[in-house]
Design a protein around this motif. Structure first.
Motif, PDB file in Angstrom:
ATOM      1  N   ARG A  97       0.871  -1.171   0.000  1.00 38.44           N
ATOM      2  CA  ARG A  97       0.000   0.000   0.000  1.00 38.44           C
ATOM      3  C   ARG A  97       0.911   1.224   0.000  1.00 38.44           C
ATOM      4  O   ARG A  97       2.143   1.097   0.040  1.00 38.44           O
ATOM      5  N   SER A  98       0.335   2.404  -0.037  1.00 36.44           N
ATOM      6  CA  SER A  98       1.162   3.609  -0.038  1.00 36.44           C
ATOM      7  C   SER A  98       2.047   3.654   1.208  1.00 36.44           C
ATOM      8  O   SER A  98       1.569   3.452   2.325  1.00 36.44           O
ATOM      9  N   ILE A  99       3.332   3.926   1.017  1.00 32.03           N
ATOM     10  CA  ILE A  99       4.246   4.008   2.156  1.00 32.03           C
ATOM     11  C   ILE A  99       4.050   5.315   2.922  1.00 32.03           C
ATOM     12  O   ILE A  99       4.731   5.561   3.924  1.00 32.03           O
ATOM     13  N   LEU A 100       3.110   6.159   2.488  1.00 30.01           N
ATOM     14  CA  LEU A 100       2.752   7.366   3.226  1.00 30.01           C
ATOM     15  C   LEU A 100       1.580   7.102   4.171  1.00 30.01           C
ATOM     16  O   LEU A 100       1.113   8.014   4.856  1.00 30.01           O
ATOM     17  N   GLU A 101       1.116   5.847   4.203  1.00 26.93           N
ATOM     18  CA  GLU A 101      -0.004   5.462   5.069  1.00 26.93           C
ATOM     19  C   GLU A 101       0.432   4.425   6.096  1.00 26.93           C
ATOM     20  O   GLU A 101       1.212   3.517   5.783  1.00 26.93           O
ATOM     21  N   ASN A 102      -0.088   4.565   7.299  1.00 23.97           N
ATOM     22  CA  ASN A 102       0.084   3.509   8.292  1.00 23.97           C
ATOM     23  C   ASN A 102      -0.915   2.392   8.024  1.00 23.97           C
ATOM     24  O   ASN A 102      -1.797   2.512   7.169  1.00 23.97           O
ATOM     25  N   SER A 103      -0.790   1.315   8.741  1.00 20.07           N
ATOM     26  CA  SER A 103      -1.729   0.199   8.659  1.00 20.07           C
ATOM     27  C   SER A 103      -2.185  -0.179  10.055  1.00 20.07           C
ATOM     28  O   SER A 103      -1.580   0.242  11.046  1.00 20.07           O
ATOM     29  N   SER A 104      -3.233  -0.971  10.116  1.00 22.77           N
ATOM     30  CA  SER A 104      -3.634  -1.505  11.407  1.00 22.77           C
ATOM     31  C   SER A 104      -2.581  -2.518  11.878  1.00 22.77           C
ATOM     32  O   SER A 104      -2.139  -2.471  13.010  1.00 22.77           O
ATOM     33  N   PHE A 105      -2.185  -3.417  10.972  1.00 21.62           N
ATOM     34  CA  PHE A 105      -1.146  -4.384  11.324  1.00 21.62           C
ATOM     35  C   PHE A 105      -0.365  -4.795  10.089  1.00 21.62           C
ATOM     36  O   PHE A 105      -0.821  -4.623   8.956  1.00 21.62           O
ATOM     37  N   VAL A 106       0.819  -5.303  10.333  1.00 19.53           N
ATOM     38  CA  VAL A 106       1.672  -5.846   9.277  1.00 19.53           C
ATOM     39  C   VAL A 106       1.806  -7.343   9.531  1.00 19.53           C
ATOM     40  O   VAL A 106       2.096  -7.771  10.656  1.00 19.53           O
ATOM     41  N   SER A 107       1.579  -8.131   8.503  1.00 21.55           N
ATOM     42  CA  SER A 107       1.714  -9.585   8.632  1.00 21.55           C
ATOM     43  C   SER A 107       3.178  -9.934   8.891  1.00 21.55           C
ATOM     44  O   SER A 107       4.063  -9.552   8.125  1.00 21.55           O
ATOM     45  N   SER A 108       3.418 -10.643   9.972  1.00 19.74           N
ATOM     46  CA  SER A 108       4.799 -10.943  10.368  1.00 19.74           C
ATOM     47  C   SER A 108       5.312 -12.205   9.674  1.00 19.74           C
ATOM     48  O   SER A 108       4.586 -12.884   8.944  1.00 19.74           O
TER      49      SER A 108
END
Length: 240
Positions: A97-108
């Motif tokens: 996704r855009s690297i200017l946006e945070n996410s709820s979680f990142v798949s580890s």
């Protein structure tokens, strides 16, 4: 203070060696493996490892930890960690996704499908954005930019913790204060501002009415501090 910092360093070293640290992604997970737990602990156990609350990188909580590193004075550890934790430093093709946006979680890397490792999901931004703003303000202003002196006068004191990498070739770093005041740091040595031998020598203030003031040192006291807080400054130039 130094004792607290030493304790924080030991905690960070232990964290990097623990199962909470994703050594593949160099990120911090919300929990370690839940495989030995029963479903009685709730929904976290139902998700696949590396997904949502089960061993994923929950960005809001990871950012809380990064903020704690910064406020504990572990500057080198903080700036090294954000290179692999902040979306703006990630590879877009991996983040998904855009690297200017945070996410709820990142798949580890605990997730069974390697293709999803490091991919961000669910753009629920309130928590992670609040922590990011707190980190940003702490980094560019300090823990307490406004305070009162012993006489009860308002004081505006800048104690930025900016890495040398964030200054351009001319040693300049620019940002906004209160969304209206241009804040410019001039650091010709281009050393990290959290180093003990890097000090603010003067502060130049250009007011909205066109007048200018020059203050020697790092503290603006009294009416001038009040005017800055009231957003009457058009530009503040800080020289190290």
């Amino acid at each position: 203070m130094e004792e607290n910092k030493d304790a924080a360093k030991k905690h960070f070293a232990a964290m990097k060696k623990s199962s909470l640290y994703d050594k593949e992604l160099k990120m911090f997970k919300v929990c370690s493996s839940l495989m030995s737990e029963s479903n009685e602990i709730g929904r976290s156990r139902v998700f696949l490892p590396g997904w949502l609350e089960n061993e994923s990188v929950f960005m809001h909580m990871e950012f809380k930890y990064l903020l704690a590193l910064l406020k504990a004075g572990l500057y080198e550890e903080f700036f090294a960690s954000i290179k692999t934790c902040f979306p703006c430093f990630l590879k877009p093709e991996v983040y998904g996704r855009s690297i200017l946006e945070n996410s709820s979680f990142v798949s580890s890397s605990a997730f069974p499908d390697k293709r999803n490792w490091g991919r961000g999901f669910v753009a629920r931004l309130s928590g992670s954005t609040a922590e990011f703003i707190d980190m940003w303000l702490t980094m560019i202003l300090g823990n307490k930019p406004f305070s009162t002196d012993k006489n009860g006068n308002l004081a505006f004191s800048l104690k930025p913790s900016i890495s040398s990498e964030f200054f351009d070739k001319k040693g300049i770093f620019e940002t906004k204060l209160f969304s209206v005041t241009n804040l410019v740091y001039i650091n010709k040595s281009k050393k990290s501002t959290y180093l003990s031998n890097v000090k603010i020598s003067k502060i130049e203030i250009e007011w909205n009415n066109g007048k200018k003031d020059v203050i020697d040192g790092e503290n603006v006291i009294g009416k001038s501090a009040e005017r800055i807080r009231n957003r009457e400054a058009k530009k503040i130039v800080v020289t190290f």
